[in-house]
Scaffold this motif. Structure first.
Motif, mmCIF file in Angstrom:
data_model
loop_
_atom_site.group_PDB
_atom_site.id
_atom_site.type_symbol
_atom_site.label_atom_id
_atom_site.label_comp_id
_atom_site.label_asym_id
_atom_site.label_seq_id
_atom_site.Cartn_x
_atom_site.Cartn_y
_atom_site.Cartn_z
ATOM 1 N N GLU A 104 35.325 13.375 48.970
ATOM 2 C CA GLU A 104 34.022 13.976 48.116
ATOM 3 C C GLU A 104 33.518 15.358 48.945
ATOM 4 O O GLU A 104 33.644 15.247 50.307
ATOM 5 C CB GLU A 104 32.829 13.210 48.052
ATOM 6 C CG GLU A 104 33.046 11.769 47.156
ATOM 7 C CD GLU A 104 31.824 10.904 47.158
ATOM 8 O OE1 GLU A 104 30.724 11.243 47.627
ATOM 9 O OE2 GLU A 104 31.958 9.851 46.272
ATOM 10 N N ASN A 105 33.384 16.299 48.172
ATOM 11 C CA ASN A 105 32.493 17.553 48.717
ATOM 12 C C ASN A 105 31.591 17.767 47.753
ATOM 13 O O ASN A 105 31.327 17.037 46.675
ATOM 14 C CB ASN A 105 33.454 18.565 48.936
ATOM 15 C CG ASN A 105 34.120 19.208 47.880
ATOM 16 O OD1 ASN A 105 33.869 19.041 46.468
ATOM 17 N ND2 ASN A 105 35.358 19.985 48.042
ATOM 18 N N SER A 106 30.524 18.960 47.880
ATOM 19 C CA SER A 106 29.641 19.240 47.008
ATOM 20 C C SER A 106 29.949 19.320 45.479
ATOM 21 O O SER A 106 28.860 19.209 44.750
ATOM 22 C CB SER A 106 28.465 20.264 47.738
ATOM 23 O OG SER A 106 29.398 21.411 47.607
ATOM 24 N N VAL A 144 33.436 26.044 46.564
ATOM 25 C CA VAL A 144 33.603 24.895 47.052
ATOM 26 C C VAL A 144 34.934 24.532 46.626
ATOM 27 O O VAL A 144 35.441 24.893 45.411
ATOM 28 C CB VAL A 144 32.668 23.849 46.430
ATOM 29 C CG1 VAL A 144 33.201 22.459 46.789
ATOM 30 C CG2 VAL A 144 31.382 24.182 46.871
ATOM 31 N N GLU A 192 33.900 16.579 52.473
ATOM 32 C CA GLU A 192 32.690 16.325 53.430
ATOM 33 C C GLU A 192 32.248 15.211 53.761
ATOM 34 O O GLU A 192 31.746 14.865 54.716
ATOM 35 C CB GLU A 192 31.226 17.192 52.545
ATOM 36 C CG GLU A 192 31.453 19.042 52.330
ATOM 37 C CD GLU A 192 30.520 19.151 51.503
ATOM 38 O OE1 GLU A 192 29.890 18.452 50.842
ATOM 39 O OE2 GLU A 192 30.811 20.353 51.036
#
Length: 120
Positions: A103-105, A23, A58
């Motif tokens: 934001e992403n994971s 990520v 995301e």
């Protein structure tokens, strides 16, 4: 022999999954607000919040408070958005502050803050 080969193949696949699931770290990126801009006066029934996309994101966490986040009497919006805009119908005449972060994971950017006024 068959099971031993399957086990070895399984181990190789699992060991290489870290490369596949990587990520991107976006913590050093900043979201650029497009509208409403700092100190703008907004009129009309709808307010469209827009910002530039960050490719590795995301979603975007959007919040709107009145009058400011440090002195909030009410949080009007608190939502996750997949794209780079959000439409809010009817905010009463008041001073507002809005903020957005990507934001992403695995990571998130800092919030970008902007103040605006609704006057109908």
């Amino acid at each position: 022999m068959y099971y031993r080969c399957c086990f070895i193949l399984f181990c190789l696949v699992v060991a290489n999954c870290d490369d596949i699931i990587e990520v991107d770290d976006i913590t050093d990126r900043n979201v650029t607000v497009l509208a409403p801009t700092e100190s703008s006066v907004v009129t009309g029934k709808q307010i469209i919040f827009t910002w530039e996309k960050i490719e590795e994101a995301e979603s975007f966490h959007l919040q709107v408070a009145t009058p400011t986040f440090s002195n909030a009497s009410q949080v009007m919006v608190d939502t996750l958005v997949k794209g780079n805009f959000f439409t809010k119908d009817t905010l009463v005449d008041a001073n507002y502050e809005w903020r957005v972060r990507a934001e992403n994971s695995g990571y998130q950017t800092p919030y970008t803050y902007t103040r605006f006024i609704v006057s109908n």
